[in-house]
Design an enzyme around this catalytic site. Structure first.
Site, PDB file in Angstrom:
ATOM      1  N   ALA A  48       0.845  -1.203   0.000  1.00 24.31           N
ATOM      2  CA  ALA A  48       0.000   0.000   0.000  1.00 24.31           C
ATOM      3  C   ALA A  48       0.877   1.249   0.000  1.00 24.31           C
ATOM      4  CB  ALA A  48      -0.937  -0.004   1.205  1.00 24.31           C
ATOM      5  N   ASP A  49       1.936   1.239   0.808  1.00 23.76           N
ATOM      6  CA  ASP A  49       2.889   2.347   0.806  1.00 23.76           C
ATOM      7  C   ASP A  49       3.568   2.496  -0.554  1.00 23.76           C
ATOM      8  OD1 ASP A  49       2.828   3.598   3.332  1.00 23.76           O
ATOM      9  OD2 ASP A  49       3.977   1.984   4.242  1.00 23.76           O
ATOM     10  N   VAL A  50       4.066   1.389  -1.075  1.00 23.18           N
ATOM     11  CA  VAL A  50       4.828   1.444  -2.327  1.00 23.18           C
ATOM     12  C   VAL A  50       3.959   1.948  -3.474  1.00 23.18           C
ATOM     13  CG1 VAL A  50       6.035   0.052  -4.049  1.00 23.18           C
ATOM     14  CG2 VAL A  50       6.498  -0.304  -1.623  1.00 23.18           C
TER      15      VAL A  50
END
Length: 398
Positions: free
Chosen positions: A181-183
Protein backbone atom coordinates in the site's frame (compact mmCIF):
# COMPACT_ATOMS: atom_id res chain seq x y z
CA UNK A 1 23.94 2.10 -15.72
CA UNK A 2 24.40 5.79 -16.36
CA UNK A 3 26.20 7.30 -13.41
CA UNK A 4 28.49 9.40 -15.61
CA UNK A 5 25.88 10.34 -18.21
CA UNK A 6 25.04 14.06 -17.82
CA UNK A 7 21.54 13.61 -19.17
CA UNK A 8 18.68 12.85 -16.82
CA UNK A 9 14.97 13.39 -17.24
CA UNK A 10 14.66 15.53 -14.11
CA UNK A 11 17.97 17.39 -14.20
CA UNK A 12 17.55 20.75 -12.46
CA UNK A 13 14.43 19.75 -10.52
CA UNK A 14 14.75 20.44 -6.77
CA UNK A 15 12.72 18.46 -4.23
CA UNK A 16 12.09 19.37 -0.60
CA UNK A 17 11.34 15.99 0.95
CA UNK A 18 9.51 16.18 4.27
CA UNK A 19 8.39 12.55 4.13
CA UNK A 20 9.51 9.49 6.03
CA UNK A 21 8.90 5.72 6.32
CA UNK A 22 8.03 4.31 2.85
CA UNK A 23 5.33 5.91 0.67
CA UNK A 24 6.90 9.36 0.35
CA UNK A 25 10.48 8.05 0.28
CA UNK A 26 9.55 5.61 -2.49
CA UNK A 27 8.35 8.56 -4.55
CA UNK A 28 11.36 10.75 -3.86
CA UNK A 29 13.81 7.92 -4.54
CA UNK A 30 12.21 7.51 -7.97
CA UNK A 31 12.52 11.24 -8.58
CA UNK A 32 16.16 11.10 -7.48
CA UNK A 33 16.85 8.14 -9.76
CA UNK A 34 15.49 10.27 -12.62
CA UNK A 35 17.95 13.07 -11.83
CA UNK A 36 16.14 15.35 -9.39
CA UNK A 37 18.07 16.88 -6.49
CA UNK A 38 16.31 15.56 -3.38
CA UNK A 39 16.90 17.22 0.01
CA UNK A 40 15.60 14.77 2.64
CA UNK A 41 14.73 16.54 5.89
CA UNK A 42 15.21 14.45 9.03
CA UNK A 43 14.35 15.28 12.62
CA UNK A 44 17.42 15.41 14.89
CA UNK A 45 15.23 14.80 17.96
CA UNK A 46 14.33 11.31 16.72
CA UNK A 47 17.59 10.36 15.01
CA UNK A 48 16.10 10.87 11.58
CA UNK A 49 13.71 8.80 9.50
CA UNK A 50 12.03 6.15 11.66
CA UNK A 51 13.24 3.39 9.35
CA UNK A 52 16.88 4.04 10.25
CA UNK A 53 16.06 2.06 13.40
CA UNK A 54 14.04 -0.63 11.61
CA UNK A 55 16.72 -3.28 11.71
CA UNK A 56 18.61 -5.51 11.70
CA UNK A 57 20.05 -5.93 9.20
CA UNK A 58 22.22 -2.81 8.97
CA UNK A 59 25.06 -1.91 6.65
CA UNK A 60 28.26 -2.08 8.72
CA UNK A 61 30.05 1.15 9.53
CA UNK A 62 33.71 1.76 8.88
CA UNK A 63 34.55 0.34 12.31
CA UNK A 64 32.51 -2.81 11.73
CA UNK A 65 29.63 -1.85 14.02
CA UNK A 66 26.09 -1.25 12.78
CA UNK A 67 25.71 2.05 10.94
CA UNK A 68 22.51 4.10 10.76
CA UNK A 69 21.79 2.55 7.35
CA UNK A 70 19.23 -0.17 7.97
CA UNK A 71 18.30 -2.32 4.99
CA UNK A 72 14.76 -0.93 5.25
CA UNK A 73 16.02 2.66 5.10
CA UNK A 74 18.36 1.90 2.19
CA UNK A 75 15.51 0.36 0.18
CA UNK A 76 13.90 3.79 -0.38
CA UNK A 77 16.55 6.47 0.17
CA UNK A 78 19.31 6.42 -2.42
CA UNK A 79 20.00 9.50 -4.56
CA UNK A 80 19.09 11.83 -1.71
CA UNK A 81 20.87 14.33 0.53
CA UNK A 82 20.13 14.12 4.26
CA UNK A 83 19.57 17.36 6.18
CA UNK A 84 19.12 17.45 9.96
CA UNK A 85 16.48 20.09 10.71
CA UNK A 86 14.11 20.62 13.61
CA UNK A 87 10.85 22.20 12.46
CA UNK A 88 10.36 23.77 15.87
CA UNK A 89 13.69 25.60 15.63
CA UNK A 90 13.26 29.07 14.03
CA UNK A 91 16.62 28.96 12.25
CA UNK A 92 16.02 25.49 10.82
CA UNK A 93 12.51 26.48 9.78
CA UNK A 94 13.85 29.58 8.01
CA UNK A 95 16.29 27.32 6.17
CA UNK A 96 13.46 25.12 4.98
CA UNK A 97 11.35 28.11 3.95
CA UNK A 98 14.31 29.28 1.87
CA UNK A 99 14.61 25.84 0.32
CA UNK A 100 10.88 25.83 -0.48
CA UNK A 101 11.44 29.06 -2.39
CA UNK A 102 14.05 27.31 -4.53
CA UNK A 103 12.19 24.02 -4.86
CA UNK A 104 10.02 22.74 -7.69
CA UNK A 105 8.41 20.05 -5.54
CA UNK A 106 7.53 19.65 -1.86
CA UNK A 107 6.38 16.26 -0.61
CA UNK A 108 5.23 15.51 2.93
CA UNK A 109 3.37 12.85 4.87
CA UNK A 110 2.40 14.62 8.08
CA UNK A 111 -1.12 14.26 9.43
CA UNK A 112 -3.48 16.70 7.69
CA UNK A 113 -2.81 20.15 9.09
CA UNK A 114 0.34 19.04 10.87
CA UNK A 115 2.59 21.52 9.05
CA UNK A 116 0.38 24.58 9.54
CA UNK A 117 2.12 25.64 12.81
CA UNK A 118 5.45 25.64 10.97
CA UNK A 119 4.23 27.62 7.93
CA UNK A 120 5.25 24.72 5.67
CA UNK A 121 1.71 23.61 4.79
CA UNK A 122 0.46 23.62 1.23
CA UNK A 123 -1.82 26.64 1.65
CA UNK A 124 1.06 28.79 2.88
CA UNK A 125 3.77 27.63 0.48
CA UNK A 126 1.61 27.43 -2.64
CA UNK A 127 0.33 30.96 -1.99
CA UNK A 128 3.91 32.23 -1.68
CA UNK A 129 5.20 30.26 -4.66
CA UNK A 130 2.47 29.82 -7.30
CA UNK A 131 4.61 27.51 -9.43
CA UNK A 132 5.24 25.06 -6.60
CA UNK A 133 4.05 21.45 -6.83
CA UNK A 134 3.12 20.28 -3.34
CA UNK A 135 2.26 16.61 -2.70
CA UNK A 136 0.61 15.55 0.57
CA UNK A 137 0.46 11.85 1.45
CA UNK A 138 -1.61 10.65 4.40
CA UNK A 139 -3.48 7.57 5.54
CA UNK A 140 -6.96 8.73 4.49
CA UNK A 141 -6.44 12.01 2.65
CA UNK A 142 -6.98 15.67 3.47
CA UNK A 143 -10.79 15.33 3.56
CA UNK A 144 -13.36 12.83 4.77
CA UNK A 145 -14.40 11.60 8.21
CA UNK A 146 -11.18 9.61 8.70
CA UNK A 147 -8.75 12.37 7.72
CA UNK A 148 -7.25 12.64 11.21
CA UNK A 149 -6.67 8.92 11.70
CA UNK A 150 -3.07 7.69 11.45
CA UNK A 151 -2.13 5.78 8.35
CA UNK A 152 0.11 2.73 8.28
CA UNK A 153 0.44 0.20 5.50
CA UNK A 154 -1.21 -2.62 7.45
CA UNK A 155 -4.25 -0.51 8.34
CA UNK A 156 -4.51 0.68 4.74
CA UNK A 157 -4.46 -2.90 3.47
CA UNK A 158 -7.16 -3.79 5.98
CA UNK A 159 -9.41 -0.77 5.41
CA UNK A 160 -9.01 -0.78 1.63
CA UNK A 161 -10.09 -4.39 1.18
CA UNK A 162 -7.00 -6.16 -0.14
CA UNK A 163 -6.56 -8.26 3.02
CA UNK A 164 -10.03 -9.72 2.54
CA UNK A 165 -8.83 -11.11 -0.79
CA UNK A 166 -5.41 -12.36 0.31
CA UNK A 167 -4.64 -15.68 1.98
CA UNK A 168 -5.85 -19.26 1.93
CA UNK A 169 -9.59 -19.84 1.50
CA UNK A 170 -9.86 -21.37 4.99
CA UNK A 171 -7.33 -19.04 6.63
CA UNK A 172 -7.44 -15.57 8.16
CA UNK A 173 -7.23 -12.33 6.16
CA UNK A 174 -3.62 -11.80 5.15
CA UNK A 175 -1.56 -8.74 4.26
CA UNK A 176 0.76 -8.76 1.27
CA UNK A 177 4.31 -9.72 2.28
CA UNK A 178 5.74 -6.23 1.73
CA UNK A 179 4.34 -2.73 2.34
CA UNK A 180 2.55 -2.68 -0.99
CA UNK A 181 0.00 0.00 0.00
CA UNK A 182 2.89 2.35 0.81
CA UNK A 183 4.83 1.44 -2.33
CA UNK A 184 1.89 1.85 -4.68
CA UNK A 185 0.92 5.13 -3.04
CA UNK A 186 4.48 6.30 -3.74
CA UNK A 187 4.09 5.23 -7.35
CA UNK A 188 0.83 7.16 -7.72
CA UNK A 189 2.51 10.16 -6.10
CA UNK A 190 5.31 10.02 -8.67
CA UNK A 191 2.83 9.91 -11.55
CA UNK A 192 0.88 12.83 -10.11
CA UNK A 193 4.02 14.91 -9.62
CA UNK A 194 5.25 14.26 -13.16
CA UNK A 195 1.83 15.23 -14.54
CA UNK A 196 1.85 18.39 -12.41
CA UNK A 197 5.36 19.23 -13.66
CA UNK A 198 4.14 19.04 -17.25
CA UNK A 199 1.21 21.30 -16.41
CA UNK A 200 3.50 23.72 -14.58
CA UNK A 201 5.92 23.83 -17.49
CA UNK A 202 3.07 24.60 -19.89
CA UNK A 203 1.22 27.17 -17.75
CA UNK A 204 3.52 28.27 -14.92
CA UNK A 205 0.87 27.06 -12.47
CA UNK A 206 1.70 24.73 -9.63
CA UNK A 207 -0.85 22.71 -7.67
CA UNK A 208 -1.55 20.64 -4.58
CA UNK A 209 -1.67 16.84 -4.89
CA UNK A 210 -3.75 15.14 -2.18
CA UNK A 211 -3.06 11.40 -2.04
CA UNK A 212 -3.89 8.74 0.54
CA UNK A 213 -2.77 5.20 1.17
CA UNK A 214 -6.36 3.99 1.39
CA UNK A 215 -7.46 5.72 -1.83
CA UNK A 216 -4.59 4.24 -3.79
CA UNK A 217 -5.08 0.80 -2.25
CA UNK A 218 -8.76 0.76 -3.18
CA UNK A 219 -7.82 1.78 -6.73
CA UNK A 220 -5.50 -1.17 -7.18
CA UNK A 221 -8.03 -3.80 -6.22
CA UNK A 222 -8.41 -3.63 -10.03
CA UNK A 223 -10.45 -6.54 -11.44
CA UNK A 224 -11.66 -7.79 -8.06
CA UNK A 225 -12.95 -4.32 -7.19
CA UNK A 226 -14.80 -4.04 -10.49
CA UNK A 227 -15.98 -7.66 -10.22
CA UNK A 228 -17.76 -6.65 -7.02
CA UNK A 229 -19.10 -3.38 -8.44
CA UNK A 230 -20.45 -5.24 -11.47
CA UNK A 231 -21.96 -8.27 -9.76
CA UNK A 232 -22.65 -7.09 -6.23
CA UNK A 233 -21.05 -10.31 -4.99
CA UNK A 234 -18.17 -10.13 -2.54
CA UNK A 235 -15.06 -11.94 -3.74
CA UNK A 236 -13.53 -14.62 -1.55
CA UNK A 237 -9.97 -15.56 -0.68
CA UNK A 238 -8.63 -18.09 -3.16
CA UNK A 239 -5.02 -18.38 -2.10
CA UNK A 240 -2.97 -18.37 -5.30
CA UNK A 241 -5.95 -19.03 -7.58
CA UNK A 242 -7.44 -16.45 -9.92
CA UNK A 243 -11.05 -15.24 -9.69
CA UNK A 244 -11.54 -15.14 -13.47
CA UNK A 245 -9.12 -17.70 -14.99
CA UNK A 246 -8.79 -21.48 -14.44
CA UNK A 247 -6.28 -23.05 -14.16
CA UNK A 248 -4.17 -20.15 -12.85
CA UNK A 249 -2.55 -21.31 -9.65
CA UNK A 250 0.41 -22.78 -7.81
CA UNK A 251 0.59 -26.58 -7.81
CA UNK A 252 2.70 -29.02 -5.82
CA UNK A 253 5.17 -31.10 -7.84
CA UNK A 254 7.28 -34.13 -6.99
CA UNK A 255 10.05 -31.85 -5.66
CA UNK A 256 8.51 -28.44 -5.02
CA UNK A 257 5.95 -26.12 -6.60
CA UNK A 258 5.19 -24.71 -10.02
CA UNK A 259 3.01 -21.89 -11.37
CA UNK A 260 0.66 -22.69 -14.24
CA UNK A 261 -1.24 -19.80 -15.84
CA UNK A 262 -3.50 -21.00 -18.65
CA UNK A 263 -4.79 -17.87 -20.35
CA UNK A 264 -7.02 -19.27 -23.10
CA UNK A 265 -8.72 -22.41 -24.35
CA UNK A 266 -5.99 -23.32 -26.85
CA UNK A 267 -3.41 -23.20 -24.07
CA UNK A 268 -5.65 -25.44 -21.97
CA UNK A 269 -5.75 -28.07 -24.70
CA UNK A 270 -1.96 -28.01 -24.99
CA UNK A 271 -1.70 -28.22 -21.22
CA UNK A 272 -3.91 -31.33 -21.17
CA UNK A 273 -1.73 -32.81 -23.91
CA UNK A 274 1.29 -32.46 -21.65
CA UNK A 275 -0.61 -34.12 -18.79
CA UNK A 276 -1.69 -36.97 -21.09
CA UNK A 277 -5.22 -36.05 -20.08
CA UNK A 278 -7.00 -35.53 -23.40
CA UNK A 279 -10.19 -36.44 -21.56
CA UNK A 280 -10.03 -33.18 -19.62
CA UNK A 281 -9.77 -31.12 -22.81
CA UNK A 282 -12.67 -33.04 -24.34
CA UNK A 283 -14.92 -32.70 -21.29
CA UNK A 284 -17.57 -30.06 -22.14
CA UNK A 285 -17.41 -28.78 -18.57
CA UNK A 286 -13.81 -27.69 -19.09
CA UNK A 287 -13.66 -26.78 -22.79
CA UNK A 288 -14.02 -23.02 -22.20
CA UNK A 289 -12.76 -20.72 -19.48
CA UNK A 290 -16.30 -19.85 -18.24
CA UNK A 291 -16.93 -23.56 -17.93
CA UNK A 292 -13.68 -24.12 -16.08
CA UNK A 293 -14.61 -21.30 -13.69
CA UNK A 294 -17.99 -22.89 -12.99
CA UNK A 295 -16.46 -26.33 -12.47
CA UNK A 296 -13.13 -25.34 -10.91
CA UNK A 297 -13.74 -27.59 -7.88
CA UNK A 298 -13.99 -30.62 -10.18
CA UNK A 299 -11.06 -29.68 -12.45
CA UNK A 300 -8.35 -28.51 -10.06
CA UNK A 301 -8.01 -31.77 -8.09
CA UNK A 302 -7.49 -33.61 -11.39
CA UNK A 303 -4.73 -31.21 -12.41
CA UNK A 304 -3.12 -31.29 -8.98
CA UNK A 305 -3.04 -35.08 -8.93
CA UNK A 306 -1.44 -35.23 -12.39
CA UNK A 307 1.26 -32.64 -11.68
CA UNK A 308 2.41 -34.34 -8.46
CA UNK A 309 4.05 -37.07 -10.56
CA UNK A 310 6.36 -34.61 -12.35
CA UNK A 311 9.40 -32.71 -11.20
CA UNK A 312 9.26 -28.92 -11.35
CA UNK A 313 11.94 -28.75 -14.06
CA UNK A 314 10.17 -31.35 -16.19
CA UNK A 315 6.89 -29.44 -16.00
CA UNK A 316 8.55 -26.15 -16.91
CA UNK A 317 10.42 -27.71 -19.82
CA UNK A 318 7.36 -29.53 -21.11
CA UNK A 319 4.95 -26.62 -20.88
CA UNK A 320 7.40 -24.06 -22.27
CA UNK A 321 7.80 -26.34 -25.31
CA UNK A 322 4.04 -26.26 -25.74
CA UNK A 323 3.87 -22.47 -25.18
CA UNK A 324 1.81 -22.77 -22.03
CA UNK A 325 2.68 -20.08 -19.44
CA UNK A 326 4.58 -21.71 -16.60
CA UNK A 327 7.19 -20.70 -14.06
CA UNK A 328 8.96 -21.46 -10.81
CA UNK A 329 8.28 -20.14 -7.31
CA UNK A 330 11.69 -18.64 -6.62
CA UNK A 331 13.10 -17.70 -3.28
CA UNK A 332 14.80 -14.29 -3.27
CA UNK A 333 18.28 -15.78 -3.65
CA UNK A 334 17.22 -17.57 -6.83
CA UNK A 335 15.24 -14.59 -8.15
CA UNK A 336 17.88 -11.92 -7.53
CA UNK A 337 20.74 -14.26 -8.46
CA UNK A 338 19.22 -15.38 -11.75
CA UNK A 339 20.70 -14.72 -15.18
CA UNK A 340 17.62 -12.65 -15.99
CA UNK A 341 18.12 -10.46 -12.92
CA UNK A 342 21.77 -9.91 -13.85
CA UNK A 343 20.88 -9.05 -17.43
CA UNK A 344 18.33 -6.47 -16.26
CA UNK A 345 20.41 -4.88 -13.46
CA UNK A 346 17.88 -5.94 -10.84
CA UNK A 347 20.64 -5.58 -8.24
CA UNK A 348 23.04 -2.62 -8.24
CA UNK A 349 26.06 -1.80 -6.12
CA UNK A 350 26.79 1.56 -4.54
CA UNK A 351 29.63 2.57 -2.22
CA UNK A 352 29.04 2.11 1.50
CA UNK A 353 30.93 2.94 4.68
CA UNK A 354 32.59 -0.49 4.84
CA UNK A 355 32.29 -1.77 1.28
CA UNK A 356 29.73 -2.01 -1.51
CA UNK A 357 26.03 -1.77 -0.73
CA UNK A 358 23.86 -4.12 -2.78
CA UNK A 359 20.49 -2.51 -3.54
CA UNK A 360 17.50 -3.25 -5.73
CA UNK A 361 17.75 -1.53 -9.10
CA UNK A 362 15.20 0.76 -10.68
CA UNK A 363 13.18 -1.20 -13.27
CA UNK A 364 12.85 1.77 -15.66
CA UNK A 365 14.90 1.36 -18.83
CA UNK A 366 14.92 4.79 -20.52
CA UNK A 367 16.89 4.95 -23.77
CA UNK A 368 17.65 8.70 -23.78
CA UNK A 369 17.56 9.62 -20.08
CA UNK A 370 18.57 6.51 -18.13
CA UNK A 371 18.20 6.36 -14.39
CA UNK A 372 21.21 7.24 -12.26
CA UNK A 373 22.80 5.60 -9.26
CA UNK A 374 24.93 8.48 -8.10
CA UNK A 375 24.38 8.90 -4.36
CA UNK A 376 24.19 5.97 -1.93
CA UNK A 377 21.65 6.16 0.91
CA UNK A 378 22.89 9.01 3.11
CA UNK A 379 23.95 8.96 6.72
CA UNK A 380 21.76 11.09 8.96
CA UNK A 381 22.45 14.80 8.52
CA UNK A 382 25.36 14.21 6.14
CA UNK A 383 24.35 17.07 3.82
CA UNK A 384 23.12 19.73 6.24
CA UNK A 385 26.08 22.00 5.55
CA UNK A 386 25.75 21.35 1.82
CA UNK A 387 22.19 22.68 1.92
CA UNK A 388 23.32 25.83 3.67
CA UNK A 389 25.96 26.32 0.97
CA UNK A 390 23.37 25.69 -1.73
CA UNK A 391 21.04 28.31 -0.28
CA UNK A 392 23.77 30.91 0.17
CA UNK A 393 25.21 30.40 -3.31
CA UNK A 394 22.38 32.28 -4.96
CA UNK A 395 19.62 34.46 -3.57
CA UNK A 396 16.33 32.60 -3.56
CA UNK A 397 13.61 34.02 -5.83
CA UNK A 398 10.95 36.13 -4.20
Amino acid sequence: MAGSDPRAALDGIVVLDLSRILAGPTCTQLLGDLGATVWKIENPKTGGDDTRQWGPPYAPGADGSDSDLSAYFMSANRNKRSVAADLSDPDDRAMLEALAARADIVIENFKPGGLIPFRLDHQTLCARHPGLIYCSISGFGQTGPNRDKPGYDLMAQGYGGIMSLTGAPDGPPMKVGVGIADVMCGMYATIGILAALRHRDATGEGQHIDLSLVDSQMAWTINEGVNYLTSGELPVRRGNAHPNIVPYDVFATRDGHVIVAVGNDAQFRRFCDFLNRADLAADPRFATNPGRLTHRDALLPEIAAALRFWTTDAIITGLEARKVPVGPVNTLDRALGSDQARARDAVVEMPGPAGPLRLLGNPLKLSATPVRYERPPPHFGADTEALKAFLSAKKAPE
